[in-house]
Design an enzyme around this catalytic site. Structure first.
Site, short mmCIF file in Angstrom:
data_model
loop_
_atom_site.label_atom_id
_atom_site.label_comp_id
_atom_site.label_asym_id
_atom_site.label_seq_id
_atom_site.Cartn_x
_atom_site.Cartn_y
_atom_site.Cartn_z
N CYS A 147 0.86 -1.18 0.00
CA CYS A 147 0.00 0.00 0.00
C CYS A 147 0.90 1.23 0.00
O CYS A 147 2.10 1.13 -0.17
CB CYS A 147 -0.99 -0.01 1.16
SG CYS A 147 -0.26 0.18 2.78
N CYS A 177 -4.74 -0.72 -1.53
CA CYS A 177 -5.17 0.67 -1.55
C CYS A 177 -6.65 0.79 -1.91
O CYS A 177 -7.18 -0.04 -2.63
CB CYS A 177 -4.37 1.47 -2.57
SG CYS A 177 -2.62 1.41 -2.27
N CYS A 214 -2.10 4.40 -5.54
CA CYS A 214 -1.77 3.01 -5.28
C CYS A 214 -0.53 2.64 -6.09
O CYS A 214 -0.51 2.83 -7.31
CB CYS A 214 -2.95 2.12 -5.65
SG CYS A 214 -2.83 0.49 -4.92
#
Length: 163
Positions: free
Chosen positions: A10, A82, A90
């Site tokens: 992430c 994300c 992301c």
């Protein structure tokens, strides 16, 4: 067969990817190994993530927020977590790994009362736990070697699972 390496990725690597890494490693019985990283690491693991993981019975010693540049192993599978609808950038991991996206809202961005913020962390954890439980039912090592297209398809299907 070697143990498949899964990278949960992430942006900040302080909440969701950490929750996924610890949960996967705690449940996988060495069949799979997970790490986590971020494209722009926060530099700390969110205290609510640590507290939640401890409440769930997972060890949290040695956790850190780290950059994907610090990885010592090349992952076989990269799962981004994300929530692109929330405007996050992301990261796109480049490499030969099988990639999947498991969209989860970032609990670190939750606002409101303490109970509402705790609920956001619980929701993120429950979604990830549900998906990890589904992943652990798959013959990941076998499919990684013999049918990566099937594995990619299943990872993407799991990424759409709700509670």
């Amino acid at each position: 067969m070697k143990t498949p390496e899964i990278l949960f990725l992430c942006t900040g690597n302080s909440c969701r990817s950490i929750l996924a890494e610890v949960t996967m490693n705690g449940l996988a019985d060495s069949r799979l190994h997970a790490t986590s990283a971020g494209s722009h690491p926060a530099g700390y693991v969110h205290p609510r993530s640590i507290q939640l993981l401890q409440q769930e019975g997972f060890a949290t010693e040695g956790l850190s927020s780290k950059s994907w540049d610090e990885l010592n192993t090349t992952p076989d599978i990269v799962i981004t977590v994300c929530a692109s609808a929330a405007g996050e950038a992301c990261p796109a991991y480049l490499g030969p790994a099988i990639r999947a996206h498991w969209r989860v809202e970032d609990p670190a961005k939750a606002t409101g009362s303490e109970a509402e913020i705790d609920a956001a962390f619980q929701t993120a954890y429950r979604i990830l736990r549900h998906r990890i439980d589904a992943l652990l039912k798959l013959p990941v090592a076998e499919w990684l070697e013999k049918d990566p297209a099937q594995l990619r398809q299943e990872l993407n299907r799991i990424g759409t699972m709700e509670l």
